[in-house]
Motif scaffolding. Structure first.
Motif, PDB file in Angstrom:
ATOM      1  N   LEU A  99      17.703  36.546 103.767  1.00 13.06           N
ATOM      2  CA  LEU A  99      18.324  35.958 102.574  1.00 13.06           C
ATOM      3  C   LEU A  99      18.585  34.467 102.784  1.00 13.06           C
ATOM      4  O   LEU A  99      18.838  34.028 103.911  1.00 13.06           O
ATOM      5  N   PRO A 100      18.541  33.684 101.713  1.00 13.00           N
ATOM      6  CA  PRO A 100      18.875  32.251 101.860  1.00 13.00           C
ATOM      7  C   PRO A 100      20.267  32.024 102.426  1.00 13.00           C
ATOM      8  O   PRO A 100      20.512  31.038 103.105  1.00 13.00           O
ATOM      9  N   LEU A 101      21.193  32.970 102.145  1.00  9.07           N
ATOM     10  CA  LEU A 101      22.550  32.893 102.676  1.00  9.07           C
ATOM     11  C   LEU A 101      22.830  34.221 103.375  1.00  9.07           C
ATOM     12  O   LEU A 101      22.792  35.279 102.742  1.00  9.07           O
ATOM     13  N   PRO A 102      23.105  34.221 104.675  1.00 10.20           N
ATOM     14  CA  PRO A 102      23.289  35.472 105.408  1.00 10.20           C
ATOM     15  C   PRO A 102      24.391  36.332 104.817  1.00 10.20           C
ATOM     16  O   PRO A 102      25.398  35.829 104.295  1.00 10.20           O
ATOM     17  N   ALA A 103      24.182  37.655 104.899  1.00 12.42           N
ATOM     18  CA  ALA A 103      25.134  38.610 104.340  1.00 12.42           C
ATOM     19  C   ALA A 103      25.311  39.763 105.314  1.00 12.42           C
ATOM     20  O   ALA A 103      24.598  39.890 106.311  1.00 12.42           O
ATOM     21  N   GLN A 104      26.290  40.611 105.032  1.00  7.63           N
ATOM     22  CA  GLN A 104      26.567  41.793 105.827  1.00  7.63           C
ATOM     23  C   GLN A 104      26.486  43.019 104.939  1.00  7.63           C
ATOM     24  O   GLN A 104      26.665  42.947 103.712  1.00  7.63           O
ATOM     25  N   ARG A 105      26.237  44.184 105.573  1.00 11.03           N
ATOM     26  CA  ARG A 105      26.176  45.435 104.851  1.00 11.03           C
ATOM     27  C   ARG A 105      27.418  46.259 105.142  1.00 11.03           C
ATOM     28  O   ARG A 105      27.843  46.402 106.280  1.00 11.03           O
ATOM     29  N   GLU A 106      28.012  46.810 104.082  1.00  9.65           N
ATOM     30  CA  GLU A 106      29.135  47.743 104.205  1.00  9.65           C
ATOM     31  C   GLU A 106      28.864  48.885 103.242  1.00  9.65           C
ATOM     32  O   GLU A 106      29.152  48.779 102.038  1.00  9.65           O
ATOM     33  N   ALA A 107      28.266  49.964 103.768  1.00 10.17           N
ATOM     34  CA  ALA A 107      27.896  51.117 102.927  1.00 10.17           C
ATOM     35  C   ALA A 107      26.997  50.658 101.782  1.00 10.17           C
ATOM     36  O   ALA A 107      25.909  50.125 102.023  1.00 10.17           O
ATOM     37  N   ASP A 108      27.468  50.823 100.521  1.00  8.55           N
ATOM     38  CA  ASP A 108      26.652  50.426  99.376  1.00  8.55           C
ATOM     39  C   ASP A 108      26.985  49.019  98.898  1.00  8.55           C
ATOM     40  O   ASP A 108      26.658  48.630  97.780  1.00  8.55           O
ATOM     41  N   THR A 109      27.634  48.243  99.754  1.00  7.15           N
ATOM     42  CA  THR A 109      28.109  46.922  99.357  1.00  7.15           C
ATOM     43  C   THR A 109      27.497  45.853 100.257  1.00  7.15           C
ATOM     44  O   THR A 109      27.411  46.020 101.475  1.00  7.15           O
ATOM     45  N   THR A 110      27.083  44.752  99.629  1.00  3.59           N
ATOM     46  CA  THR A 110      26.622  43.580 100.356  1.00  3.59           C
ATOM     47  C   THR A 110      27.709  42.520 100.276  1.00  3.59           C
ATOM     48  O   THR A 110      28.212  42.219  99.179  1.00  3.59           O
ATOM     49  N   VAL A 111      28.077  41.945 101.445  1.00  6.72           N
ATOM     50  CA  VAL A 111      29.246  41.064 101.510  1.00  6.72           C
ATOM     51  C   VAL A 111      28.820  39.694 102.031  1.00  6.72           C
ATOM     52  O   VAL A 111      28.073  39.591 103.015  1.00  6.72           O
ATOM     53  N   TRP A 112      29.328  38.659 101.336  1.00  9.71           N
ATOM     54  CA  TRP A 112      29.157  37.279 101.797  1.00  9.71           C
ATOM     55  C   TRP A 112      30.533  36.672 102.053  1.00  9.71           C
ATOM     56  O   TRP A 112      31.470  36.872 101.282  1.00  9.71           O
ATOM     57  N   HIS A 113      30.664  35.941 103.137  1.00  9.00           N
ATOM     58  CA  HIS A 113      31.881  35.189 103.436  1.00  9.00           C
ATOM     59  C   HIS A 113      31.502  33.712 103.454  1.00  9.00           C
ATOM     60  O   HIS A 113      30.671  33.284 104.245  1.00  9.00           O
ATOM     61  N   LEU A 114      32.167  32.919 102.576  1.00  6.64           N
ATOM     62  CA  LEU A 114      31.842  31.504 102.462  1.00  6.64           C
ATOM     63  C   LEU A 114      33.092  30.665 102.640  1.00  6.64           C
ATOM     64  O   LEU A 114      34.167  31.005 102.130  1.00  6.64           O
ATOM     65  N   PRO A 115      32.954  29.569 103.375  1.00  9.16           N
ATOM     66  CA  PRO A 115      34.110  28.665 103.480  1.00  9.16           C
ATOM     67  C   PRO A 115      34.306  27.910 102.164  1.00  9.16           C
ATOM     68  O   PRO A 115      33.346  27.499 101.509  1.00  9.16           O
ATOM     69  N   LEU A 116      35.576  27.729 101.791  1.00  7.63           N
ATOM     70  CA  LEU A 116      35.891  26.967 100.589  1.00  7.63           C
ATOM     71  C   LEU A 116      36.205  25.525 100.949  1.00  7.63           C
ATOM     72  O   LEU A 116      36.643  25.231 102.074  1.00  7.63           O
ATOM     73  N   PRO A 117      35.959  24.598 100.033  1.00  5.81           N
ATOM     74  CA  PRO A 117      36.332  23.193 100.286  1.00  5.81           C
ATOM     75  C   PRO A 117      37.831  23.075 100.508  1.00  5.81           C
ATOM     76  O   PRO A 117      38.593  24.021 100.281  1.00  5.81           O
ATOM     77  N   GLU A 118      38.242  21.896 101.022  1.00  5.09           N
ATOM     78  CA  GLU A 118      39.667  21.662 101.205  1.00  5.09           C
ATOM     79  C   GLU A 118      40.383  21.904  99.882  1.00  5.09           C
ATOM     80  O   GLU A 118      39.835  21.698  98.792  1.00  5.09           O
ATOM     81  N   ARG A 119      41.629  22.302 100.006  1.00  2.00           N
ATOM     82  CA  ARG A 119      42.387  22.729  98.823  1.00  2.00           C
ATOM     83  C   ARG A 119      42.375  21.648  97.751  1.00  2.00           C
ATOM     84  O   ARG A 119      42.684  20.502  97.983  1.00  2.00           O
ATOM     85  N   GLN A 120      42.015  22.098  96.585  1.00  2.00           N
ATOM     86  CA  GLN A 120      42.008  21.216  95.418  1.00  2.00           C
ATOM     87  C   GLN A 120      42.100  22.094  94.193  1.00  2.00           C
ATOM     88  O   GLN A 120      41.944  23.314  94.257  1.00  2.00           O
ATOM     89  N   ASP A 121      42.376  21.493  93.075  1.00  2.00           N
ATOM     90  CA  ASP A 121      42.522  22.270  91.848  1.00  2.00           C
ATOM     91  C   ASP A 121      41.213  22.952  91.516  1.00  2.00           C
ATOM     92  O   ASP A 121      40.138  22.351  91.578  1.00  2.00           O
ATOM     93  N   ILE A 122      41.315  24.233  91.187  1.00  2.00           N
ATOM     94  CA  ILE A 122      40.140  24.984  90.777  1.00  2.00           C
ATOM     95  C   ILE A 122      39.816  24.615  89.350  1.00  2.00           C
ATOM     96  O   ILE A 122      40.695  24.504  88.485  1.00  2.00           O
ATOM     97  N   ALA A 123      38.558  24.418  89.068  1.00  2.00           N
ATOM     98  CA  ALA A 123      38.144  23.999  87.732  1.00  2.00           C
ATOM     99  C   ALA A 123      38.505  25.064  86.709  1.00  2.00           C
ATOM    100  O   ALA A 123      38.439  26.265  86.976  1.00  2.00           O
ATOM    101  N   THR A 124      38.944  24.596  85.576  1.00  2.00           N
ATOM    102  CA  THR A 124      39.273  25.505  84.474  1.00  2.00           C
ATOM    103  C   THR A 124      38.230  25.352  83.394  1.00  2.00           C
ATOM    104  O   THR A 124      37.604  24.312  83.264  1.00  2.00           O
ATOM    105  N   GLY A 125      38.071  26.428  82.656  1.00  2.00           N
ATOM    106  CA  GLY A 125      37.076  26.396  81.588  1.00  2.00           C
ATOM    107  C   GLY A 125      35.694  26.719  82.121  1.00  2.00           C
ATOM    108  O   GLY A 125      35.427  26.610  83.318  1.00  2.00           O
ATOM    109  N   ALA A 126      34.842  27.143  81.255  1.00  2.00           N
ATOM    110  CA  ALA A 126      33.478  27.511  81.637  1.00  2.00           C
ATOM    111  C   ALA A 126      32.641  26.252  81.837  1.00  2.00           C
ATOM    112  O   ALA A 126      32.548  25.412  80.938  1.00  2.00           O
TER     113      ALA A 126
END
Length: 416
Positions: A99-126
């Motif tokens: 995969l372009p971004l590595p993932a893990q398998r947990e039963a029927d679930t595929t899991v990605w863990h990604l680091p988030l940028p330094e704390r900042q306001d999360i964008a609102t609105g679509a």
């Protein structure tokens, strides 16, 4: 329920979020929107979208639902996003390798863990999907340009490296050639030191030609010796020791030295081959050599031959009559070594005697063809100066050859 409605169930922009999806475009838009709202870099956003889409595509195309669950965790210093893709109806687990971004398998679930940028306001609105695509495209183009620049740089460095390697290769070839020439020169000097020099005898003209099997080893097992006995008789030894190079040269030298010693001590010619074998074999059990011995009285022209498995000499008279002087015997290292008898002949003025090793007569078809060709060549060249004949014979005979071998041709002409 519409796709938009199915994807609308979530808990707050910063809390856990769970959406169910029925189509790829809708899933792709959700992942891209979520990543944009969390301020993920455009390249990471693209990799995440491609990875989630690749895992979910078989399920959605088969008409089965998938569920996307996101849980962003924002701490005081750092955070991360855990993204889970559930495929509860999948008949088998989706592969996660490549995969372009590595993932893990947990039963029927595929899991990605990604680091988030330094704390900042999360964008609102679509976010505007078009703007997101344009941003990702700009990042991809910039990435491609950077890769192209790296490729050009690496190509340039590789060209320079190749040029340096080629120059080094040329230098090594030149050095190797210098070493080969030096090695060849050293061996030629050694060869000149080992072989007897020209001998002048009233009533006889003697000449020699020698050529090694390869230019990188200009010495081998073909060797000759000539000298005058106290009574004025000229003794000639021709040896062909098994093998090539310095080892065979040593063997041939041992034979010529033993023969010379026995001859000067006055041993009868008919015993010299056998006595040489008796002397040398206790010291060198691997030695094998053919040997031809000739004694010529320069005054009377009397010729005596002894042979140990060596090719017979060729006698050509002044009128062109030619014949081989056959004497049976067995060489040094052979069972029951020795010459069975002696051959007696009388050389007339103008007669030409050719002694040689088998490297001169080897041909592609049968052993007798080489002897026929040698006879024809000698008859044609018999009126040339004696010193030119051995080289002329070798040049003509080597137009047809079975395999490279040391070659020796020695001529003796009785003068008037």
């Amino acid at each position: 329920m519409t796709d938009q409605a199915a994807a609308s169930r979530h808990v707050g922009p910063e809390g856990p979020r769970r959406t169910t999806h029925r189509s790829l475009p809708e899933l792709r838009a959700t992942v891209r929107s979520l990543a944009a709202s969390l301020r993920l870099p455009a390249e990471l956003r693209t990799r995440l979208t491609l990875s989630v889409t690749r895992v979910a595509e078989p399920e959605l195309r088969a008409g089965r639902l998938v569920t996307l669950e996101s849980a962003p965790e924002q701490g005081a210093r750092e955070g991360r996003l855990t993204l889970r893709l559930h495929a509860p109806y999948a008949p088998w687990p989706a592969p996660v390798h490549g995969l372009p971004l590595p993932a893990q398998r947990e039963a029927d679930t595929t899991v990605w863990h990604l680091p988030l940028p330094e704390r900042q306001d999360i964008a609102t609105g679509a976010p505007d999907p078009t703007e997101l695509l344009e941003e990702e495209l700009r990042v991809a183009v910039a990435r491609a340009e950077s890769l192209e620049a790296d490729r050009r740089r690496l190509t340039h460095e590789l060209d320079e490296t190749n040029s340096g390697v080629l120059a080094l290769y040329v230098q090594l070839e030149e050095r190797d050639e210098q070493l080969r020439r030096a090695h060849g020169q050293m061996l030629r000097e050694l060869e000149d030191a080992l072989r007897p020099g020209p001998m002048k005898v009233d009533g006889l003209e003697l000449a020699i030609h020698y050529a090694p099997a390869g230019t990188d080893a200009p010495t081998g097992g073909d060797l000759y010796d000539w000298f005058q006995l106290p009574d004025g008789t000229v003794h000639i030894t021709v040896v062909d020791a098994l093998g090539h190079g310095l080892t065979s040269t040593r063997s041939a030298l041992n034979v010529t030295h033993a023969v010379r010693t026995l001859a000067l001590e006055g041993h009868p010619l008919e015993t010299v081959v056998a006595r040489t074998d008796e002397i040398l074999m206790p010291y060198d059990r691997e030695l094998m050599a053919t040997v031809l011995l000739a004694r010529i009285d320069p005054v009377s022209g009397d010729l005596t031959l002894a042979n140990g498995s060596h090719p017979p000499p060729l006698l050509v008279s002044e009128d062109g009559t030619a014949r081989f002087l056959e004497v049976r015997g067995r060489g040094i290292g052979y069972p029951m070594a020795g010459s069975e008898r002696l051959w007696h002949e009388k050389l007339a003025p103008g007669d030409l005697l050719v002694l040689y090793t088998d490297g001169l007569t080897e041909s592609r078809r049968d052993p007798y063809e080489g002897e026929r060709r040698l006879t024809s060549a000698t008859v044609r060249h018999r009126h040339r100066p004696t010193e030119e004949i051995p080289g002329a014979l070798a040049e003509e005979m080597h137009t047809v050859i079975l395999h490279p071998d040391d070659t020796l041709a020695l001529t003796v002409r009785r003068t008037r």
